[in-house]
Design an enzyme around this catalytic site. Structure first.
Site, PDB file in Angstrom:
ATOM      1  N   CYS A 266      -1.408   8.832   4.690  1.00  0.00           N
ATOM      2  CA  CYS A 266      -1.540   8.133   3.361  1.00  0.00           C
ATOM      3  C   CYS A 266      -2.924   8.682   2.453  1.00  0.00           C
ATOM      4  O   CYS A 266      -2.889   9.298   1.372  1.00  0.00           O
ATOM      5  CB  CYS A 266      -1.720   6.798   3.045  1.00  0.00           C
ATOM      6  SG  CYS A 266      -2.416   6.008   4.299  1.00  0.00           S
TER       7      CYS A 266
ATOM      8  N   GLU B 141       0.909  -1.145  -0.107  1.00  0.00           N
ATOM      9  CA  GLU B 141       0.195  -0.092  -0.030  1.00  0.00           C
ATOM     10  C   GLU B 141       0.966   1.293   0.084  1.00  0.00           C
ATOM     11  O   GLU B 141       1.470   1.429   0.888  1.00  0.00           O
ATOM     12  CB  GLU B 141      -0.948   0.035   1.287  1.00  0.00           C
ATOM     13  CG  GLU B 141      -1.855  -1.239   1.433  1.00  0.00           C
ATOM     14  CD  GLU B 141      -2.707  -1.495  -0.059  1.00  0.00           C
ATOM     15  OE1 GLU B 141      -3.075  -0.447  -0.575  1.00  0.00           O
ATOM     16  OE2 GLU B 141      -3.096  -2.737  -0.276  1.00  0.00           O
TER      17      GLU B 141
HETATM   18  P1  NAD Z   1       9.098   5.065   2.992  1.00  0.00           P
HETATM   19  O1  NAD Z   1       8.818   4.597   1.642  1.00  0.00           O
HETATM   20  O2  NAD Z   1      10.161   6.232   3.146  1.00  0.00           O
HETATM   21  O3  NAD Z   1       9.554   3.964   4.287  1.00  0.00           O
HETATM   22  C1  NAD Z   1       8.632   3.012   4.501  1.00  0.00           C
HETATM   23  C2  NAD Z   1       9.413   1.822   4.912  1.00  0.00           C
HETATM   24  O4  NAD Z   1      10.174   1.463   4.006  1.00  0.00           O
HETATM   25  C3  NAD Z   1      10.360   2.157   6.106  1.00  0.00           C
HETATM   26  O5  NAD Z   1      10.379   1.238   7.160  1.00  0.00           O
HETATM   27  C4  NAD Z   1      11.848   2.472   5.506  1.00  0.00           C
HETATM   28  O6  NAD Z   1      12.739   2.325   6.549  1.00  0.00           O
HETATM   29  C5  NAD Z   1      11.496   1.345   4.450  1.00  0.00           C
HETATM   30  N1  NAD Z   1      12.568   1.262   3.402  1.00  0.00           N
HETATM   31  C6  NAD Z   1      13.252   2.527   2.858  1.00  0.00           C
HETATM   32  N2  NAD Z   1      14.169   1.916   1.768  1.00  0.00           N
HETATM   33  C7  NAD Z   1      14.014   0.544   1.804  1.00  0.00           C
HETATM   34  C8  NAD Z   1      14.533  -0.411   1.316  1.00  0.00           C
HETATM   35  N3  NAD Z   1      15.485  -0.051   0.007  1.00  0.00           N
HETATM   36  N4  NAD Z   1      14.013  -1.541   1.424  1.00  0.00           N
HETATM   37  C9  NAD Z   1      13.277  -1.842   2.382  1.00  0.00           C
HETATM   38  N5  NAD Z   1      12.945  -0.981   3.189  1.00  0.00           N
HETATM   39  C10 NAD Z   1      13.285   0.132   2.999  1.00  0.00           C
HETATM   40  O7  NAD Z   1       7.574   5.775   3.629  1.00  0.00           O
HETATM   41  P2  NAD Z   1       7.202   6.562   4.997  1.00  0.00           P
HETATM   42  O8  NAD Z   1       8.105   8.027   4.827  1.00  0.00           O
HETATM   43  O9  NAD Z   1       7.474   5.682   6.121  1.00  0.00           O
HETATM   44  O10 NAD Z   1       5.888   6.699   4.815  1.00  0.00           O
HETATM   45  C11 NAD Z   1       5.037   7.512   4.000  1.00  0.00           C
HETATM   46  C12 NAD Z   1       4.736   6.903   2.924  1.00  0.00           C
HETATM   47  O11 NAD Z   1       3.956   5.851   2.969  1.00  0.00           O
HETATM   48  C13 NAD Z   1       3.757   7.832   1.890  1.00  0.00           C
HETATM   49  O12 NAD Z   1       4.148   7.689   0.656  1.00  0.00           O
HETATM   50  C14 NAD Z   1       2.498   7.451   2.128  1.00  0.00           C
HETATM   51  O13 NAD Z   1       1.638   7.631   1.166  1.00  0.00           O
HETATM   52  C15 NAD Z   1       2.745   5.726   2.152  1.00  0.00           C
HETATM   53  N6  NAD Z   1       1.545   5.106   3.012  1.00  0.00           N
HETATM   54  C16 NAD Z   1       0.736   4.491   2.414  1.00  0.00           C
HETATM   55  C17 NAD Z   1      -0.426   3.933   2.895  1.00  0.00           C
HETATM   56  C18 NAD Z   1      -1.473   3.184   2.391  1.00  0.00           C
HETATM   57  O14 NAD Z   1      -2.211   2.582   3.088  1.00  0.00           O
HETATM   58  N7  NAD Z   1      -1.523   3.139   1.175  1.00  0.00           N
HETATM   59  C19 NAD Z   1      -0.396   4.224   4.456  1.00  0.00           C
HETATM   60  C20 NAD Z   1       0.495   4.726   5.154  1.00  0.00           C
HETATM   61  C21 NAD Z   1       1.509   5.285   4.474  1.00  0.00           C
END
Ligand code: NAD
Length: 543
Positions: free
Chosen positions: A327, A293
């Site tokens: 989100c 998501e």
């Molecule tokens: P992010 O993508 O920066 O990080 C998400 C997770 O991925 C974190 O734990 C991060 O450490 C990890 N990560 C980063 N690089 C990685 C890699 N190469 N391999 C594995 N893991 C890695 O997102 P964020 O800043 O934590 O959250 C915000 C984003 O999440 C926004 O884009 C938002 O829209 C989205 N979001 C979506 C939903 C939904 O239901 N669609 C819900 C909540 C947040």
């Protein structure tokens, strides 16, 4: 063995507390905040139930007071990641083989612990660690987390109940086996409830998990791990691996026993994980399940028949609650020209009354954005708008990171429906609006549909039933959660299953049966009661 057939009825959603002045809830929450603020926690990795201190550490600070250190955490490296995978695989057969009623009892005990003993401390950790006001913390870190677990148990039993017919001398059944291998869960910073659900949905269905939590929400994530241990979750079922995602993912994605990825976060990171899996496809024992998501560019679309106060309330709550870091946050709006003057007056009335600051002052509606990168990113978009002839900042537009990462709630009015801030996800308290000419209503809906690559949430405000029906059809694929006369945020488990399509994710509806089905590999079993004793069929006999 017990012969009781358990019944897990559809639950009622947890009732959020209001923390009104003078209430016992408020008093106990404030005590929990004081407790969190009075010490620096040390957060280890947890592998096979053991706490691991790698000595490679980082700091967790309050976003609204970044000189205040809340915790020091230990980072996982490649070798710890390998150990975590081994621990998950070692725990698999025991956990998968446990009666589902025992698994359900552990999950329900977790929900009960959060509802009672740990409600205040989990909310306080979320408020201080992720900079949420009390209401934003209560509705998700307490209520939504409880709902995930209660509904999860109910949906799990509904899945197990779903069985084929048995006739013609045979007994048929479907056994909903956990996946073969381990699941990799990766959670975002913005919801404690997601940090709970991403690893625990596969766990509920009998899988074992390696969990990479987001760094900036580690304090509340660590409390979750403590609660799971107290509830009796066996060692190794869930392995807690703070640290840089890129390091851990390299090890995980190359492992032959990777059975699935449960991700929520940005589209860019999910795309990277998907590509990594594609590159390793020949390595795997089974095709890994991919659930992600991701981002959004959620809209409020106002029709000329809508109520201005109701629409603007939805815009302000949708765009600025939790600093626009949901989100589902509203980040673009379409306003009919005939109603713009009224909308502007209402916006002015609401925007000028918003208080921004530390969540320990309960009067603040808006708090800090999560970290310096996020602050700088928001200010970059604001500067872009300030310097553009196509845009005007009509509210806010400033920021201050000297004490905490505070971005003033900002409204940009643009002359271009494809302006950068109408298209890109910002993830901060910035709302862009476009005023359209009333006779372009239908054309505007097409533009709304095609403007961004995302399709997560969207709201349509109108009184005119024909207009509502038209929007319902025209915006069919523009959002996975579509609201009529309501804000774009606030989906509840069991009531508005959540998720979007296009670049917003795989739309597996977190917290629903659809999602839980991703974490099982069904086996059909047929038992013939009286097997045949000769190979030939009647049609083969002589005429
Ligand atoms: P992010 O993508 O920066 O990080 C998400 C997770 O991925 C974190 O734990 C991060 O450490 C990890 N990560 C980063 N690089 C990685 C890699 N190469 N391999 C594995 N893991 C890695 O997102 P964020 O800043 O934590 O959250 C915000 C984003 O999440 C926004 O884009 C938002 O829209 C989205 N979001 C979506 C939903 C939904 O239901 N669609 C819900 C909540 C947040």
């Amino acid at each position: 063995m017990s012969n009781a057939l358990f019944s897990y009825e559809k639950p009622v959603n947890d009732l959020s507390r209001d923390y009104a002045p003078g209430s016992m809830d408020r008093k106990r929450l404030k005590e929990a905040i004081d407790e969190i603020c009075s010490r620096v926690a040390e957060i280890p990795l947890i592998i096979g139930g053991k706490e691991i201190f790698t000595g490679n550490t980082g700091n967790i600070v309050m976003p609204h007071d970044h000189r205040h250190r809340l915790a020091v955490y230990h980072k996982a490296g490649s070798s710890e990641m390998k150990e975590a995978i081994k621990a998950a695989l070692d725990a698999h057969s025991k956990w998968a083989g446990m009666s589902y009623t025992d698994r359900a009892a552990i999950i329900m005990r977790i929900a009960e612990l959060i509802k009672t003993k740990y409600r205040y401390i989990l909310n306080a950790a979320t408020m201080m660690g992720q900079s949420k006001n009390v209401w934003q913390a209560e509705i998700e870190s307490a209520s939504e987390t409880i709902d995930y677990f209660h509904y999860g148990v109910h949906y799990m039993s509904e899945i197990y109940k779903s069985q084929p017919a048995s006739e013609n001398g045979a007994i048929n059944c479907i056994e909903y086996r956990p996946l073969e291998g381990f699941v990799y869960a990766v959670s975002p910073f913005n919801f404690t409830a997601l940090a709970a659900n991403l690893p625990m949905a596969p766990v509920l269905m009998g899988n074992t998990v390696v969990w990479k939590p987001a760094t900036t929400s580690l304090l509340s994530s660590y409390y979750l791990m403590k609660i799971y241990a107290e509830a009796g979750l066996p060692a190794g079922v869930l392995n807690f691996m703070p640290g840089p995602g890129s390091v851990g993912s390299k090890v995980v994605l190359a492992h032959k026993d990777l059975a699935g990825v449960h991700f929520t976060g940005s589209t860019k990171v999910f795309n990277g994980l998907w590509k990594g899996i594609a590159e390793n496809l020949d390595t795997y024992k089974s095709y890994p399940r991919l659930v992600g998501e991701t981002g959004g560019k959620n809209f409020v679309f106002m029709h000329s028949s809508a109520d201005a106060t109701e629409t603007v309330t939805a815009m302000v709550r949708g765009a600025f609650e939790y600093q626009g870091q949901k989100c589902s946050a509203t980040s673009r709006c379409y306003i009919p020209a005939s109603r713009w003057d009224e909308v502007k007056i209402e916006l002015d009335r609401m925007m000028t009354s918003i208080k921004t600051g530390d969540p320990r002052d309960f009067r603040n509606f808006v708090n800090a954005v999560i970290d310096e990168d996020s602050f700088d990113n928001c200010m970059k978009y604001i500067a872009y708008a300030k310097n553009s002839p196509e845009a005007e900042i009509i509210f806010g537009g400033s920021g201050d990171k000297s004490v905490g990462y505070f971005v003033e709630p900002t409204v940009i009015k643009t002359l271009n429906p494809h302006f950068l801030t109408m298209e890109e996800e910002i993830f901060g308290p910035i709302l862009t609006l476009f005023v359209y000419s009333d006779d372009k209503f239908e054309e505007m809906m097409d533009i709304c549909d095609n403007t961004s690559p995302y399709a997560l949430t969207g709201s349509f405000f109108a009184k005119d039933r024909t207009a509502i029906r038209k929007a319902h059809e025209k915006l069919k694929y523009a959002a996975g959660n579509f609201y009529i006369n309501d804000k774009s945020t606030g989906a509840c488990i069991g009531l508005q299953p959540f998720g979007g399509g296009r670049n917003s994710g795989t739309n597996d509806k977190a917290g629903s049966q659809l999602n839980l089905l991703k974490w099982v590999s069904p086996r059909t079993v047929k038992e013939l009661l009286i097997p045949p004793r000769w190979y030939a069929y009647p049609f083969m006999e002589d005429e």
